[in-house]
Design a protein around this motif. Structure first.
Motif, short mmCIF file in Angstrom:
data_model
loop_
_atom_site.label_atom_id
_atom_site.label_comp_id
_atom_site.label_asym_id
_atom_site.label_seq_id
_atom_site.Cartn_x
_atom_site.Cartn_y
_atom_site.Cartn_z
N UNK A 1 0.87 -1.17 0.00
CA UNK A 1 0.00 0.00 0.00
C UNK A 1 0.91 1.22 0.00
N UNK A 2 0.44 2.31 -0.61
CA UNK A 2 1.26 3.52 -0.71
C UNK A 2 0.34 4.73 -0.63
N UNK A 3 0.48 5.51 0.44
CA UNK A 3 -0.34 6.71 0.59
C UNK A 3 0.11 7.48 1.82
N UNK A 4 -0.38 8.68 1.92
CA UNK A 4 -0.23 9.42 3.17
C UNK A 4 -1.07 8.71 4.22
N UNK A 5 -0.53 8.58 5.43
CA UNK A 5 -1.21 7.82 6.47
C UNK A 5 -2.21 8.73 7.20
N UNK A 6 -3.37 8.88 6.57
CA UNK A 6 -4.47 9.65 7.14
C UNK A 6 -5.70 8.75 7.22
N UNK A 7 -6.70 9.21 7.98
CA UNK A 7 -7.85 8.36 8.27
C UNK A 7 -8.57 7.83 7.06
N UNK B 1 2.24 -10.90 3.60
CA UNK B 1 2.79 -9.85 4.43
C UNK B 1 2.62 -8.51 3.72
N UNK B 2 2.66 -7.43 4.48
CA UNK B 2 2.27 -6.11 4.00
C UNK B 2 3.39 -5.11 4.19
N UNK B 3 3.66 -4.33 3.15
CA UNK B 3 4.57 -3.19 3.26
C UNK B 3 3.75 -1.92 3.11
N UNK B 4 3.92 -1.00 4.05
CA UNK B 4 3.17 0.25 4.08
C UNK B 4 4.13 1.39 3.75
N UNK B 5 3.97 1.95 2.55
CA UNK B 5 4.81 3.09 2.13
C UNK B 5 4.07 4.39 2.42
N UNK B 6 4.77 5.31 3.06
CA UNK B 6 4.17 6.60 3.35
C UNK B 6 4.24 6.94 4.82
N UNK B 7 3.91 8.17 5.13
CA UNK B 7 3.94 8.63 6.52
C UNK B 7 2.76 9.57 6.73
N UNK B 8 2.50 9.92 7.98
CA UNK B 8 1.40 10.81 8.26
C UNK B 8 0.91 10.68 9.69
N UNK C 1 11.33 6.20 -4.13
CA UNK C 1 11.03 5.40 -5.32
C UNK C 1 10.07 4.26 -4.97
N UNK C 2 8.76 4.53 -4.93
CA UNK C 2 7.81 3.44 -4.64
C UNK C 2 7.83 2.35 -5.71
N UNK C 3 8.31 2.69 -6.92
CA UNK C 3 8.34 1.70 -7.99
C UNK C 3 9.23 0.51 -7.63
N UNK C 4 10.23 0.73 -6.79
CA UNK C 4 11.09 -0.37 -6.37
C UNK C 4 10.28 -1.41 -5.60
N UNK C 5 9.34 -0.95 -4.79
CA UNK C 5 8.48 -1.88 -4.06
C UNK C 5 7.40 -2.45 -4.97
N UNK C 6 6.87 -1.64 -5.88
CA UNK C 6 5.87 -2.15 -6.81
C UNK C 6 6.44 -3.31 -7.62
N UNK C 7 7.71 -3.23 -7.99
CA UNK C 7 8.31 -4.31 -8.78
C UNK C 7 8.38 -5.61 -7.99
N UNK C 8 8.53 -5.50 -6.67
CA UNK C 8 8.65 -6.70 -5.84
C UNK C 8 7.29 -7.24 -5.40
N UNK C 9 6.30 -6.36 -5.25
CA UNK C 9 5.01 -6.77 -4.70
C UNK C 9 4.22 -7.62 -5.67
N UNK D 1 6.62 -0.89 8.02
CA UNK D 1 6.40 0.52 7.72
C UNK D 1 7.71 1.10 7.19
N UNK D 2 7.69 1.59 5.97
CA UNK D 2 8.92 2.14 5.37
C UNK D 2 9.06 3.63 5.60
N UNK D 3 7.95 4.32 5.98
CA UNK D 3 7.97 5.77 5.94
C UNK D 3 7.93 6.23 4.49
N UNK D 4 8.23 7.52 4.30
CA UNK D 4 8.26 8.05 2.94
C UNK D 4 9.37 7.39 2.14
N UNK D 5 9.07 7.01 0.90
CA UNK D 5 10.09 6.43 0.03
C UNK D 5 10.19 7.26 -1.25
#
Length: 380
Positions: free
Chosen positions: A205-211, A230-237, A264-272, A258-262
């Motif tokens: 998942x990739x987004x700002x961490x808001x409600x 398993x889940x990788x969470x890209x983003x912060x908030x 290059x999210x594409x690096x994770x998209x390639x693996x997911x 939780x990766x925080x802000x990244x």
């Protein structure tokens, strides 16, 4: 090829107005960058007017685009500088985005007394903002401002049919309209998926961490999935602390990262293997196309306005009933066991490139300000 003065005389001047400061990234900035890069530089002189001041150069923006920083925080202080910019640049057409900047752009054109066309672009569904983001007083003021200014525009562009249908429930007397989906990818640098590096069971998942992004729903869905998921969470908030507490409460520490802000999210998209968008609302959902272009199966909330449209109502992805983590888990399982054909997804994602979408904008601009035409001697 050298550009002659005769060629310049046929070129149309386009001013893109952007509300922001600091960085020119994400959201509207990405859409503007892709459109500006994709437009034909032989036919248009392009100006990007930014309300604030950038603390870094605009990354990957064509050198043919003139960037002008007004140097003011907030829209009110930017109003007169924008009026002056319109008078100085003398554009054939002004393009703006989002409610508050659109209202300002309409007023600035009026006060400038300069005869140019105005295109307002609408990127968000308004219902959830009225219900969840704005106070009742703010909502009334915004609706009134839109009703007073939008009809003066020459054209409205919606980024999805869902945005159009939602917006037009509230407003009438609008000018001509078009639906032009967001440009998401750079045609000259499309992602190159490598399916040998895909990690089975990896959900991204990739987004700002808001409600309203509902990352908690993706976390909770893991309870209904085998441990291999398993889940990788890209983003912060602001929601990060609560989400980390939820992971601990559900004893999922070994299955959530939780990766925080990244950068290059594409690096994770390639693996997911699978990408999930549990958001309550989206005007488009660029991440769906970004992840799909990297070979991900995609899952999205069927009630989130635009995502079903972007996914062809299930032809290019999997939809589930939002608010139900178990339903999300079921959709994830289906995406893993009954995946959409990879080549079909890659071809579809490539419809959303800067060049292709820019051609749609060019057709609109030409209909409003005329199409530059050069004879053969001037084009050589």
């Amino acid at each position: 090829m050298m550009r002659s003065a005769a060629m310049d005389s046929f070129r149309k001047r386009l001013l893109f107005f952007y509300f922001g400061s600091g960085q020119f990234r994400y959201g509207i900035a990405e859409v503007f960058r892709h459109v500006l890069n994709g437009l034909d530089k032989q036919r248009y002189d392009l100006f990007l007017v930014i309300t604030g001041t950038l603390n870094e150069s605009v990354d990957n923006l064509s050198a043919d685009v003139t960037v002008i920083e007004l140097g003011h925080e907030g829209l009110k202080k930017s109003f007169l500088p924008l009026v002056k910019a319109i008078r100085r640049i003398r554009p054939d057409l002004v393009v703006s985005a989002m409610v508050h900047p659109n209202v300002l752009a309409a007023l600035a054109r009026l006060v400038s007394r300069y005869d140019c066309k105005l295109v307002l672009t609408v990127h968000s569904v308004i219902t959830p903002q009225l219900e969840n983001m704005w106070s009742e007083k703010q909502g009334r003021m915004i609706r009134k401002a839109v009703q007073l200014t939008y009809p003066s525009a020459d054209h409205l562009v919606y980024v999805s049919r869902a945005v159009k249908e939602d917006f037009e429930k509230y407003f009438s007397r609008l000018p001509g309209v078009s639906v032009i989906h967001n440009p998401v990818l750079k045609e000259s640098a499309l992602p190159e998926p490598d399916f040998t590096v895909k990690e089975p069971g990896l959900i991204a998942v990739s987004s700002r961490l808001t409600g309203y992004k509902k990352i908690d729903e993706a976390i909770s869905a893991l309870q209904f999935l085998e441990e291999r998921y398993h889940l990788v969470v890209m983003g912060d908030g602001p929601e990060r602390g609560r989400l980390e507490a939820l992971v601990a409460e559900l004893d999922l520490d070994e299955r959530v990262e939780f990766t925080g802000y990244v950068d290059d999210p594409f690096a994770w998209y390639r693996k997911a293997e699978i990408f999930v968008l549990p958001s309550v609302w989206e005007g488009f959902g660029n991440v769906l196309i970004e992840s799909m272009a990297c070979g991900c199966q995609v899952v999205a909330n069927a009630s989130a306005w635009a995502p079903p449209e972007v996914l062809g109502y299930g032809e290019y992805g999997f939809l589930y009933e939002g608010g139900q983590p178990e339903a999300l888990a079921s959709a994830i399982k289906k995406a893993a066991t009954e995946p959409k054909p990879k080549e079909k997804l890659l071809r579809y994602a490539q419809r959303f490139t800067d060049k292709r979408v820019a051609r749609e904008y060019e057709q609109l601009f030409d209909s409003l300000v005329g199409s530059p035409r050069m004879n053969s001697s001037e084009s050589q």
